[in-house]
Structures are given as C-alpha cells and as structure tokens.
Design an enzyme around this catalytic site. Structure first.
Site, short mmCIF file in Angstrom:
data_model
loop_
_atom_site.label_atom_id
_atom_site.label_comp_id
_atom_site.label_asym_id
_atom_site.label_seq_id
_atom_site.Cartn_x
_atom_site.Cartn_y
_atom_site.Cartn_z
N ASP A 120 -2.04 -4.94 -0.23
CA ASP A 120 -1.63 -6.22 0.37
C ASP A 120 -2.45 -6.58 1.59
OD1 ASP A 120 -0.49 -4.15 1.83
OD2 ASP A 120 1.53 -4.98 1.81
N GLN A 154 0.81 -1.21 0.00
CA GLN A 154 0.00 0.00 0.00
C GLN A 154 0.85 1.27 0.00
OE1 GLN A 154 -3.13 -1.32 3.26
NE2 GLN A 154 -3.88 0.43 2.09
N HIS A 155 0.20 2.39 -0.36
CA HIS A 155 0.71 3.75 -0.18
C HIS A 155 1.83 4.17 -1.12
CE1 HIS A 155 -1.57 3.38 3.47
NE2 HIS A 155 -0.65 2.72 4.13
#
Length: 498
Positions: free
Chosen positions: A244, A81-82
């Site tokens: 994820d 992520q991110h």
C-alpha cells in the site's frame, strides 16, 4: 483507456476506475472487512473477506463509472504490507492472515533480531532492522504455535500477492512489497534464504516463496470465473501490484526523487522515492524497495487515526465535534501530553509500550485538551520520523498528504506547523488504489510495445488540490517545537528513548 485499481487496507477495500487518457477517476467503490483483535496484540483477518470486499468495491466503482467493465484493460492491486497468508498445496488458506499491526509475534521478532546481531546486524545484512509486524516473525510464530499448520505450508504470500493469486491463479511477488517481509535483502533485491533456513532447516519455507517479478511485469490475465464475478473484461492484464505504501507513492506522483508522501491513515507513514538504496543506521527507517524499480525509504508509526478514533468514540463525539474541540484547545493542549501507543509503537521502536497521559491537572482535564493531545501525540511520532528521513538526505520541500486525517484542515495546518513544511493534498485521496491503476496502465503500455513512462502517467493523472495547501506559520512553528521537545523529554523519561 480504462484501468481498475484495488487497495486492500486494514479497514476495507477500495476500488477506482481510471481513464488514463483524460487523467480522471470515473468511479469509486469501497467495502469493509472485519478485524479480529486480541489483548495480546493479535490482529488478524480472513482473506476470504478481502475477496468479498474486492468484488463488492469493484462492482460499485463500475456502477458509478457507468461502465459494463468490458473496457477495463488492466488491474493493479495494492495491499497492506507485512501480512502473512499461508496456503496448502491445493491453494487453500490455512489460517487467518496475521497483519502488519499484529504484535503477537514480538518475542519471536526479538529472538530473530538477536540472531542477526541486533538492529545493527540486521541493517548490515538486510538493509533494515526487522520489526514486530514484519512477516518473518510471523513465520517463526506459526511454526512454534501452530506446527500442524506449518507442516502444510506450500505457499507463503503477502496480502496483495494473495489477491493476485486469486485473480490469476499465479503466485508471484514483486520487490517493493517483498522488501517488507524481513527475509529480503533490499540492497541486492534477493530473498535471504539462510534466514528462512534458520527458522526451518527443512527448506519448507524457501520452497514456498513466490518467484519475484519486476514492477512493470504482468502477473497474468484474469481467470475466466473471476472476470465474470467482477464483471470486467476477461482479457484484462493484472500488473505486479505492490504494498500500500508503494502504491500510495505512485498515486501521489511520488515516482521520482524530490517528493515526500505522508499518509494519515490507520497508521502513519512517511516515504520518498530514491533511485538508489538509502540505508539509515537508525532502525526506525526502513529502506524498502519501491514498486517502480527504485527504492522507497520509509518510516511507519503503529498509531494514528486508530488512536484518535478511539478517543473520539470514548467521548461520544462525531467527527465534526472532535475536530472543533481539537481547534479549541491551544498548541500543547495546556500541558496535556499523550503517548498514544495503543498498539505498541514502531517509531520510536516500542512494540510492547502502552498508551499514557501526562501533565493532567484539575484545570486542564477537558475534552478539548484530550482531543488535541491525541492528535498531537500521533503527529509527534511522525515528526520524529520526518527528522530521520531528512537526516538521510531525503528532500521534503512539500509534503503530499493522504489518508483520512488529511481531510481535516485543522490536522493539515498542525502538520505544516509541526514539520515547518508546506503541505498539500492530491485531488484524489485514494492514492493506493489510484497507484494500482497507474501501475496497471504502465504495465499494459509496455506489453503493447508502446511504452509510456510512469512519470508521464502520474503527471497526467495525479492532480493537487490548491485549496488544501497549508503553509507553516512562524509563531506556531516555535510553539510546536516547544511542545515536540516536551514529547521527546517524556519519551526519555518513560522509555529511555533518545
């Protein structure tokens, strides 16, 4: 019916081949990719390395499954992520991707947080408090540090979005992963365009956003050249995929209310499904969307096996010896306490903190106590987060453990005692990759007008390992509670954290 699940993580990419009719994983593969690190908190990777690893992991999984790849009906991608992937108008990657664990943009995040009215204002507006590592501060950092790159931005993608783009040629996003960007309202499930205009009034960023699709919608079919490179059916359908953690939820059977998943990976995460938004007043709880149409309240620590691994390497230990030493040291490590914030920390929110050791004496400074102190230290942060989820009304009668740390019986028992909650591991530990395959099967079934529920798929394909189950011991629970309260006291003394 066979489906390919991909998980692009921090250390490498994993692939699984899932037979959904029999509910078994036929083959697995993995390939590493390098990480660029800097003392200023920089954590970056080259998306081209993700692509190379995806191809290698897929081919290894197919070989283990004994498949020529032509029976693969769908592909589902999980990604860390991110992370921020920037493309120009020709689809070229403009610079290395800044990752979830990158804290270089902490000052930019603080300025954005102040613009939103602090943590409380951010929660009111977005449903969560933006944190260092989220995508939004990376955009402001890029504008200020690399204006020549910023001026070329045509697409703003997350890691899993980028891999879907490489697979299909189509740039889209889905609600689960998008909810971790920091420019997304988790209540309304929409981008916050006004926040992006605050970063860049020209509108460049909002024009660069990918369209949002539902979790059960396909991105498209494989590009022919990609199908050839992977060695799989060119008609394979690519599902929306997700972050994820969202895919890890699916891969542990956490697709409906009543379960909590705990990942003991590079970072530590705790999350559970909800069919409605659950917004906490505490900034450490992220009220993300799930990748199956609901929500996934989550806490994430920045340090877990990365910290234990560094202590293990520092002491020159292999994994077996490290585990043996952890078991030799008593609960509380004879007074040795580690605040293991090697990469800052998100839970509690201490992005600029550094690691520290407390309580050392001439008699307790042993290798065993150092090993236990790091494992306890990272686990205490998870307990901090688990309490916040329980305060939010999230049920947690049993914790489903995944990640590298979950393979350790010593660590499993420690978690059971510290959380005062039974734990059990799924038989298949690569939960995010498995979740990708399950989502692909769900999406494919709907495209065929013979929809199968995600719950029925997870019931058939997610199996728990009874041998991994650990029950809390009342005596140890009391000892861990005392050790945990000492950790909380040290947080108050060192950082003023309540």
């Amino acid at each position: 019916m066979k489906f390919l699940g991909i998980d692009c993580g921090t250390q490498g990419t994993k692939a699984v081949i899932l037979d959904v009719e029999r509910g078994v994983v036929l083959g697995e593969g993995n390939a590493p990719h390098p990480l660029t690190e800097g003392a200023n908190g920089r954590r970056e990777q080259n998306p081209a390395d993700w692509v190379r690893a995806l191809v290698a992991a897929t081919r290894a999984a197919l070989a283990q499954a004994g498949s020529d790849g032509q029976d693969i009906l769908g592909v589902g991608v999980s990604g860390q992520q991110h992370g921020l992937v920037l493309l120009d108008d020709s689809g070229k990657v403009l610079r290395p991707a800044k990752l979830w664990c990158d804290t270089e943009s902490t000052p930019e995040n603080q300025r954005l947080l102040e613009h939103l009215g602090g943590a409380a204002g951010s929660i009111e507006r977005l449903g969560l408090a933006i944190a260092p590592g989220y995508t939004v501060s990376k955009l402001l950092w890029t504008k200020e540090q690399h204006p020549e790159v910023f001026d070329q931005i045509a697409q703003v993608l997350l890691p899993h979005d980028y891999l879907n783009f490489w697979l299909t040629g189509r740039a889209v996003a889905e609600y689960g992963d998008a909810s971790g960007t920091g420019y997304f309202n988790v209540r309304t499930r929409q981008y916050d365009l006004e926040l992006l205009r605050h970063i860049d009034p020209s509108g460049r960023l909002e024009r660069a956003l990918p369209a949002l699709i539902e979790a059960d919608q396909p991105v498209g079919r494989l590009r022919p050249e990609v199908a050839s490179q992977l060695g799989i059916n060119p008609q394979a359908l690519v599902s929306s995929g997700g972050g994820d953690n969202m895919m890890g939820a699916l891969g542990t059977g956490n697709s409906r209310a009543g379960q909590i998943t705990l990942s003991l990976g590079t970072s530590g995460t705790l999350y559970g499904y909800s069919d409605e938004p659950r917004i906490s007043e505490h900034p450490a709880v992220a009220g993300f969307c799930s990748s199956n149409g609901g929500w996934l309240p989550l806490i994430c620590t920045m340090n877990l096996t990365n910290a234990s691994g560094q202590i293990r390497e520092l002491l020159g230990l292999d994994l077996a010896d490290f585990t043996r030493l952890v078991a030799e040291s008593p609960i509380g490590a004879e007074g040795v306490l580690m605040l293991p914030f090697l990469n800052g920390e998100r839970v509690p929110a201490l992005p600029t903190a550094t690691a520290s050791l407390h309580g050392l004496t001439a008699t307790n400074l042993t290798r065993a106590n150092l090993c236990r102190a790091v494992v306890e230290g990272v686990s205490f942060a998870l307990r901090y987060g688990f309490d916040l989820l329980r305060d939010l009304g999230m049920p947690g009668d049993t914790l489903r453990l995944i990640g590298g740390g979950a393979r350790s019986p010593v660590w499993r028992q420690l978690i059971a005692d510290l959380m005062n909650t039974p734990v059990v591991c799924p038989v298949h530990g690569e939960a995010a990759a498995l979740g990708g395959a399950l989502q692909a099967a769900w999406c494919w079934s709907r495209e065929q007008d013979r929809p199968e529920s995600l719950d029925s798929l997870t019931e058939r394909c997610v199996h728990l390992d009874p041998a991994s189950r650990a029950e809390p011991d009342p005596a140890r629970v009391a000892e861990y509670e005392a050790a945990y309260q000492r950790y909380r006291q040290q947080l108050r003394e060192s950082y003023g954290v309540a």
